[in-house]
Design a protein around this motif. Structure first.
Motif, short mmCIF file in Angstrom:
data_model
loop_
_atom_site.label_atom_id
_atom_site.label_comp_id
_atom_site.label_asym_id
_atom_site.label_seq_id
_atom_site.Cartn_x
_atom_site.Cartn_y
_atom_site.Cartn_z
N GLN A 86 18.06 37.07 62.20
CA GLN A 86 18.25 37.21 60.75
C GLN A 86 19.49 38.05 60.48
N MET A 87 20.24 37.69 59.44
CA MET A 87 21.52 38.34 59.16
C MET A 87 21.66 38.67 57.67
N ALA A 88 22.22 39.85 57.42
CA ALA A 88 22.61 40.22 56.07
C ALA A 88 24.09 39.96 55.84
N GLY A 89 24.83 39.77 56.92
CA GLY A 89 26.29 39.62 56.82
C GLY A 89 26.74 38.23 56.43
N PHE A 90 26.68 37.95 55.13
CA PHE A 90 27.16 36.68 54.60
C PHE A 90 27.52 36.88 53.14
N SER A 91 28.22 35.92 52.57
CA SER A 91 28.62 36.00 51.17
C SER A 91 27.64 35.23 50.29
N PRO A 92 26.83 35.94 49.52
CA PRO A 92 25.94 35.24 48.58
C PRO A 92 26.71 34.37 47.60
N ASP A 93 27.89 34.83 47.18
CA ASP A 93 28.68 34.04 46.24
C ASP A 93 29.13 32.71 46.84
N ALA A 94 29.51 32.74 48.12
CA ALA A 94 29.91 31.50 48.80
C ALA A 94 28.73 30.54 48.88
N VAL A 95 27.54 31.07 49.15
CA VAL A 95 26.33 30.24 49.21
C VAL A 95 26.03 29.66 47.83
N ARG A 96 26.10 30.51 46.80
CA ARG A 96 25.85 30.04 45.44
C ARG A 96 26.74 28.87 45.08
N SER A 97 28.02 29.02 45.41
CA SER A 97 29.00 28.00 45.08
C SER A 97 28.77 26.72 45.89
N ALA A 98 28.57 26.86 47.19
CA ALA A 98 28.44 25.69 48.06
C ALA A 98 27.19 24.88 47.75
N PHE A 99 26.11 25.56 47.34
CA PHE A 99 24.83 24.87 47.14
C PHE A 99 24.42 24.78 45.67
N SER A 100 25.29 25.17 44.75
CA SER A 100 25.02 25.09 43.31
C SER A 100 23.69 25.73 42.93
N LEU A 101 23.50 26.97 43.34
CA LEU A 101 22.24 27.66 43.06
C LEU A 101 22.14 28.02 41.58
N PRO A 102 20.94 27.91 41.01
CA PRO A 102 20.74 28.39 39.65
C PRO A 102 20.76 29.92 39.63
N ASP A 103 20.87 30.50 38.45
CA ASP A 103 20.99 31.96 38.33
C ASP A 103 19.79 32.71 38.88
N ASP A 104 18.61 32.12 38.80
CA ASP A 104 17.41 32.84 39.26
C ASP A 104 17.12 32.64 40.74
N ALA A 105 18.02 32.02 41.47
CA ALA A 105 17.87 31.82 42.91
C ALA A 105 18.88 32.73 43.62
N VAL A 106 18.36 33.72 44.32
CA VAL A 106 19.21 34.77 44.91
C VAL A 106 19.20 34.66 46.43
N PRO A 107 20.33 34.32 47.05
CA PRO A 107 20.39 34.26 48.51
C PRO A 107 20.34 35.66 49.09
N LYS A 108 19.39 35.89 50.03
CA LYS A 108 19.17 37.24 50.54
C LYS A 108 19.36 37.37 52.05
N VAL A 109 19.16 36.31 52.81
CA VAL A 109 19.23 36.43 54.27
C VAL A 109 19.69 35.12 54.88
N ALA A 110 20.49 35.23 55.92
CA ALA A 110 20.86 34.06 56.73
C ALA A 110 20.06 34.15 58.03
N ILE A 111 19.67 33.00 58.56
CA ILE A 111 18.88 32.97 59.79
C ILE A 111 19.46 31.90 60.72
N ALA A 112 19.75 32.31 61.95
CA ALA A 112 20.17 31.37 62.99
C ALA A 112 18.99 31.07 63.89
N VAL A 113 18.81 29.81 64.25
CA VAL A 113 17.71 29.39 65.13
C VAL A 113 18.28 28.46 66.18
N GLY A 114 17.76 28.56 67.39
CA GLY A 114 18.20 27.66 68.45
C GLY A 114 17.54 28.00 69.77
N SER A 115 18.18 27.58 70.84
CA SER A 115 17.68 27.83 72.18
C SER A 115 18.53 28.91 72.84
#
Length: 196
Positions: free
Chosen positions: A128-157
């Protein structure tokens, strides 16, 4: 690479085995069934009044969503997360038809922990990561105002720590896991008086 928690008494294996590695096997893939299991585990987390504030943006490696999430990560996280099979953004929804959602951040945290523990159950790793730009996520995924990006998660092997290439990154991956002792973690009677 395993780094089970050193505990004063045995705890559930899923929790003992969970840690946050950065060495991912870039040739590995997650299956659609694994992605579904991760999201189902998150979906069934507890939430205040069953408000279910957690939502996830899902990017499987090789898709535009993966690339958008990766580009939103800070450079330190991009240096290793590009090898993950799956990148997600945990988003908290802060309002519903009744108004503000109480404890939305707590609900997202519970859901994300469920997701990470399900990864352990599946033999995968998650970070889990806090190091990301919420604004970049908002823009890339067209998030509504009440949807707040809080954490990035990497998963794999998992992969050998040597895939991280830089000595300091390899040593960090191999370093011992450390937590506060219980005497500094749980109190009774008054703050600072150890419960155990």
């Amino acid at each position: 690479m395993r780094k089970p928690a050193v505990t004063s008494v045995p705890i559930a294996n899923l929790m003992a085995e969970r840690w946050s590695p950065r060495a991912y096997d870039e040739s590995a893939a997650v299956t659609p069934e694994q992605v579904r299991a991760l999201l189902e585990a998150a979906r069934w987390a507890p939430s205040f009044g069953n408000t279910q504030p957690a939502r996830y943006l899902v990017g499987v490696r090789g898709t535009p969503s993966f690339d958008a999430i990766l580009s939103a990560l800070n450079s330190g996280n991009q240096a290793w997360a590009h090898r993950a099979s799956l990148l997600l953004i945990g988003v908290m929804v802060t309002t519903n038809e009744k108004g503000d959602v109480p404890y939305a951040e707590y609900g997202l945290g519970l859901a994300s922990e469920n997701l990470v523990l399900q990864a352990v159950e599946l033999g995968l790793i998650a970070h889990q990561m806090a190091g990301f730009s919420p604004d970049a996520v908002r823009s890339a995924f067209s998030l509504p105002d009440d949807a707040v990006p809080k954490v990035a998660i990497a998963v794999g092997s998992p992969a050998s720590p040597e895939v991280l290439e830089e000595d300091w990154r390899i040593e960090r991956e191999k370093s011992e896991r450390v937590r506060l002792p219980l005497e500094e973690f749980a109190f009774t009677g008054q703050w600072g008086k150890a419960a155990l």
